[in-house]
Design an enzyme around this catalytic site. Structure first.
Site, PDB file in Angstrom:
ATOM      1  N   LYS A 175       0.848  -1.195   0.000  1.00  0.00           N
ATOM      2  CA  LYS A 175       0.000   0.000   0.000  1.00  0.00           C
ATOM      3  C   LYS A 175       0.882   1.243   0.000  1.00  0.00           C
ATOM      4  O   LYS A 175       1.477   1.603   1.024  1.00  0.00           O
ATOM      5  CB  LYS A 175      -0.903   0.045   1.235  1.00  0.00           C
ATOM      6  CG  LYS A 175      -1.879   1.216   1.143  1.00  0.00           C
ATOM      7  CD  LYS A 175      -2.374   1.662   2.487  1.00  0.00           C
ATOM      8  CE  LYS A 175      -1.913   3.029   2.907  1.00  0.00           C
ATOM      9  NZ  LYS A 175      -1.988   4.120   1.962  1.00  0.00           N
ATOM     10  N   GLU A 250       9.432   2.047  11.286  1.00  0.00           N
ATOM     11  CA  GLU A 250      10.427   3.114  11.061  1.00  0.00           C
ATOM     12  C   GLU A 250       9.655   4.421  11.141  1.00  0.00           C
ATOM     13  O   GLU A 250       8.878   4.736  10.243  1.00  0.00           O
ATOM     14  CB  GLU A 250      11.074   2.968   9.673  1.00  0.00           C
ATOM     15  CG  GLU A 250      11.743   1.637   9.423  1.00  0.00           C
ATOM     16  CD  GLU A 250      12.982   1.428  10.270  1.00  0.00           C
ATOM     17  OE1 GLU A 250      13.542   2.412  10.780  1.00  0.00           O
ATOM     18  OE2 GLU A 250      13.364   0.258  10.443  1.00  0.00           O
ATOM     19  N   CYS A 284      12.608  11.926   7.298  1.00  0.00           N
ATOM     20  CA  CYS A 284      12.652  11.462   8.688  1.00  0.00           C
ATOM     21  C   CYS A 284      14.000  11.813   9.303  1.00  0.00           C
ATOM     22  O   CYS A 284      14.119  11.983  10.502  1.00  0.00           O
ATOM     23  CB  CYS A 284      12.415   9.970   8.749  1.00  0.00           C
ATOM     24  SG  CYS A 284      13.452   9.054   7.621  1.00  0.00           S
ATOM     25  N   GLU A 385       8.277  16.855  15.754  1.00  0.00           N
ATOM     26  CA  GLU A 385       8.670  16.754  14.344  1.00  0.00           C
ATOM     27  C   GLU A 385       7.782  17.690  13.520  1.00  0.00           C
ATOM     28  O   GLU A 385       6.562  17.551  13.518  1.00  0.00           O
ATOM     29  CB  GLU A 385       8.486  15.308  13.868  1.00  0.00           C
ATOM     30  CG  GLU A 385       9.029  15.095  12.468  1.00  0.00           C
ATOM     31  CD  GLU A 385       8.805  13.675  11.955  1.00  0.00           C
ATOM     32  OE1 GLU A 385       7.712  13.114  12.156  1.00  0.00           O
ATOM     33  OE2 GLU A 385       9.730  13.127  11.336  1.00  0.00           O
TER      34      GLU A 385
HETATM   35  P1  NAD Z   1       1.747   8.649   7.968  1.00  0.00           P
HETATM   36  O1  NAD Z   1       2.011   7.941   9.247  1.00  0.00           O
HETATM   37  O2  NAD Z   1       0.660   9.642   7.945  1.00  0.00           O
HETATM   38  O3  NAD Z   1       1.397   7.590   6.810  1.00  0.00           O
HETATM   39  C1  NAD Z   1       2.274   6.553   6.453  1.00  0.00           C
HETATM   40  C2  NAD Z   1       1.480   5.467   5.740  1.00  0.00           C
HETATM   41  O4  NAD Z   1       0.595   4.858   6.665  1.00  0.00           O
HETATM   42  C3  NAD Z   1       0.620   5.956   4.593  1.00  0.00           C
HETATM   43  O5  NAD Z   1       0.632   5.012   3.557  1.00  0.00           O
HETATM   44  C4  NAD Z   1      -0.754   6.050   5.230  1.00  0.00           C
HETATM   45  O6  NAD Z   1      -1.810   5.947   4.291  1.00  0.00           O
HETATM   46  C5  NAD Z   1      -0.726   4.850   6.155  1.00  0.00           C
HETATM   47  N1  NAD Z   1      -1.647   4.910   7.296  1.00  0.00           N
HETATM   48  C6  NAD Z   1      -2.157   6.011   7.897  1.00  0.00           C
HETATM   49  N2  NAD Z   1      -2.963   5.641   8.913  1.00  0.00           N
HETATM   50  C7  NAD Z   1      -2.948   4.287   8.962  1.00  0.00           C
HETATM   51  C8  NAD Z   1      -3.574   3.307   9.808  1.00  0.00           C
HETATM   52  N3  NAD Z   1      -4.373   3.675  10.815  1.00  0.00           N
HETATM   53  N4  NAD Z   1      -3.335   2.006   9.573  1.00  0.00           N
HETATM   54  C9  NAD Z   1      -2.499   1.634   8.586  1.00  0.00           C
HETATM   55  N5  NAD Z   1      -1.888   2.505   7.742  1.00  0.00           N
HETATM   56  C10 NAD Z   1      -2.107   3.814   7.943  1.00  0.00           C
HETATM   57  O7  NAD Z   1       3.129   9.281   7.519  1.00  0.00           O
HETATM   58  P2  NAD Z   1       3.456  10.185   6.242  1.00  0.00           P
HETATM   59  O8  NAD Z   1       2.882  11.544   6.447  1.00  0.00           O
HETATM   60  O9  NAD Z   1       3.133   9.455   4.986  1.00  0.00           O
HETATM   61  O10 NAD Z   1       5.062  10.259   6.332  1.00  0.00           O
HETATM   62  C11 NAD Z   1       5.718  11.142   7.164  1.00  0.00           C
HETATM   63  C12 NAD Z   1       6.180  10.462   8.425  1.00  0.00           C
HETATM   64  O11 NAD Z   1       6.964   9.313   8.090  1.00  0.00           O
HETATM   65  C13 NAD Z   1       7.101  11.336   9.253  1.00  0.00           C
HETATM   66  O12 NAD Z   1       6.786  11.187  10.612  1.00  0.00           O
HETATM   67  C14 NAD Z   1       8.483  10.782   8.957  1.00  0.00           C
HETATM   68  O13 NAD Z   1       9.448  11.021   9.939  1.00  0.00           O
HETATM   69  C15 NAD Z   1       8.172   9.331   8.808  1.00  0.00           C
HETATM   70  N6  NAD Z   1       9.218   8.654   8.045  1.00  0.00           N
HETATM   71  C16 NAD Z   1      10.057   7.801   8.713  1.00  0.00           C
HETATM   72  C17 NAD Z   1      11.090   7.174   8.035  1.00  0.00           C
HETATM   73  C18 NAD Z   1      12.020   6.229   8.741  1.00  0.00           C
HETATM   74  O14 NAD Z   1      12.633   5.396   8.076  1.00  0.00           O
HETATM   75  N7  NAD Z   1      12.168   6.296  10.054  1.00  0.00           N
HETATM   76  C19 NAD Z   1      11.266   7.416   6.670  1.00  0.00           C
HETATM   77  C20 NAD Z   1      10.388   8.289   6.025  1.00  0.00           C
HETATM   78  C21 NAD Z   1       9.367   8.894   6.726  1.00  0.00           C
END
Ligand code: NAD
Length: 495
Positions: A175, A250, A284, A385
């Site tokens: 997804k 992550e 991130c 963040e």
């Molecule tokens: P997000 O948590 O909003 O969404 C991430 C994914 O999860 C998306 O595909 C979203 O549709 C899905 N999602 C949302 N709610 C869900 C649920 N209840 N159940 C299952 N899936 C769900 O994050 P984002 O805005 O897409 O990305 C930004 C965040 O990601 C920041 O906090 C960033 O630090 C983090 N990030 C971490 C890393 C790492 O490797 N540590 C790398 C990149 C981004």
């Protein structure tokens, strides 16, 4: 006419079962409609998991080096399509073309690494404590892997998960984030063209609640690999905990760069600019806190401000652009809200702090690169963040204070120290609470063959990248072969 995209489920391209769709637009130009995508739900997820379970029966039996050969082909295809992928990725999520080329290259590196790793599923054999008995271990695939990704690295992050998952012999349901469904589709096309059996890779577009949640909660999914925010990660971990499902997380970061009085300041500025404003601060690993020793603080801040003012905002596919838009209006509002909080908290805003709306910028979600000084560690803008082009500068007296400020956060992903003192460098490597520490380099710039991840609220102890990702997607099995021809009882017969 906008392009219509589909899911890929059970070996064929298809619409969402309920026929619903959503639009995806260029964040640098809202008039540019990239495509119409299926808005899927639990029914589509159920079909995808069923197909993956079916595919797993045969895929698990393919020798790992043969799966590795497919990864090699996938890497070759990514090389051929690299520029096209990068152009479309910039159009879809905004970061500048050189960065989307880098994002794609990370996928290429991950594919070639997977080919090599497929011949290295090392598993120790050790002597048995009993005579005429062999003891050994092996690593087996888990079954169906659910892969849920964010939008900021739309190619690299899915490859970090999907390539090891497949190379280990799992089938995958993927997804992508709903802000980057076209890049997710390009990746699945490559997987299929590279020779992954069609039912072993399933693509389901949609939101976190309608697709992500049902995938996490599906009883036939054996492992969830999630990258995203800590808020969502926590919810997913709770759901997986109830089902005793393996999960790798992550999550977010609040990464700090320390600049000591003995540092090469030019180098530290290069690192700070790239770390803070690369990917418009939406990494991130973005540098969101600059922790600067007081003797060099004012000079450092002057240099930083001068260089920041020169950054050119614009559409990332245009020449000479340094900083693209943020991903969407919701995120721009969140960033602006944090900026207002920072002002209320008494921090001094040196530049930025506004939507950028000059000329063509008005068509997209641009935000001016923002610097705050006079920040103290307990302020909200130094703790949470922000995920945008905002960096805070915290003045410290000593190296000890710098380390303590750097560690004063709930997160622990990346960190960096600029110093020419070897003793400080080694103390930093030992004492910083983070999964990654750079000496004289910015907080960003992970290499595909090394472990990637963080401590504290950044994750749950797993590491992607390199060999450690293969631990996430495989199970240890211990094998004993007794050729003594009699009942031998461990421990007891040893007496
Ligand atoms: P997000 O948590 O909003 O969404 C991430 C994914 O999860 C998306 O595909 C979203 O549709 C899905 N999602 C949302 N709610 C869900 C649920 N209840 N159940 C299952 N899936 C769900 O994050 P984002 O805005 O897409 O990305 C930004 C965040 O990601 C920041 O906090 C960033 O630090 C983090 N990030 C971490 C890393 C790492 O490797 N540590 C790398 C990149 C981004």
């Amino acid at each position: 006419m906008a392009k219509k995209y589909q899911n890929f489920i059970n070996g064929r391209w298809c619409d969402a079962i309920d026929g619903e769709t959503f639009e995806n637009r260029n964040p640098a130009d809202r008039d540019d409609l990239i495509g119409i995508f299926p808005k899927s739900n639990k029914k589509d997820v159920d079909e995808a998991v069923k197909a993956a379970r079916e595919a797993f029966k045969e895929w698990r039996l393919v020798p790992a080096p043969q799966r590795g050969q497919i990864m090699k082909k996938i890497g070759d295809l990514m090389v051929q399509r690299k520029e096209q992928i990068a152009r479309e990725m910039t159009r879809e999520m905004g970061k500048v073309f050189t960065e989307t080329m880098g994002d794609t290259q990370e996928g290429i590196d991950t594919a070639y690494y997977a080919d090599g790793e497929s011949r290295r599923f090392f598993a120790p054999s050790v002597p048995s404590e009993l005579p005429n008995k062999v003891a050994m271990t092996t690593r087996q695939p888990m079954g169906v892997a659910g892969v849920i990704c964010p939008w900021n690295f739309p190619m690299a992050i899915p490859t970090w998960k999907i390539f090891p998952a497949l190379t280990c012999g799992n089938a995958v349901v993927f997804k992508p984030a709903s802000d980057v469904p076209a890049t997710g589709t390009a990746l699945v096309e490559i997987l299929l063209d590279g020779g992954v059996p069609p039912k072993a890779i399933n693509l389901v577009h949609g939101t976190g609640s309608t697709v992500g949640s049902p995938l996490v909660e599906h009883p036939d999914v054996d492992v969830i690999s999630f990258t995203g925010s800590s808020v969502v990660g926590r919810k997913i971990a709770e759901a997986c905990g109830r089902d005793l499902k393996r999960i790798s997380l992550e999550l977010g970061g609040k990464n700090g760069q320390i600049v000591m009085d003995d540092a090469n300041l030019e180098l530290a500025i290069d690192g700070a600019l790239w770390g803070a404003f690369g990917t418009t601060g939406q990494r991130c690993t973005a540098t969101s806190r600059l922790i600067v020793q007081e003797d060099v603080h004012d000079q450092f801040v002057d240099m930083l401000l001068e260089r920041t003012k020169k950054l050119k905002l614009g559409y990332g596919n245009n020449e000479g652009v340094d900083v693209g838009p943020v991903i969407n209006e919701g995120q721009r509002k969140i960033i602006h809200n944090y900026v207002q909080i920072g002002q209320k908290e008494g921090a001094r805003m040196l530049c930025g702090g506004q939507y950028a709306t000059d000329g063509d910028l008005a068509k997209g979600y641009f935000y001016k690169p923002t610097i705050f000084t006079d920040v103290t560690s307990e302020m909200c803008i130094a703790q949470e963040e922000i995920f945008g082009p905002v960096v805070v500068v915290i003045k410290v007296k000593s190296f000890d204070e710098a380390i303590s400020v750097l560690n004063d956060t709930a997160y622990g992903l990346s960190s960096s120290v600029y110093t020419n003192d070897v003793n400080r460098a080694f103390r930093a490597m030992r004492d910083i609470e983070a999964g990654i520490t750079y000496i004289n380099g910015p907080t960003i710039g992970a290499e595909a063959h090394l472990p990637f991840g963080g401590v504290k609220d950044t994750g749950n102890g797993h590491r992607e990248g390199g060999w450690t990702a293969y631990e996430i997607f495989s199970e240890w099995k211990t094998l004993y072969v007794d050729f003594s021809g009699k009942l031998q009882r461990a421990q007891i017969d040893n007496q």
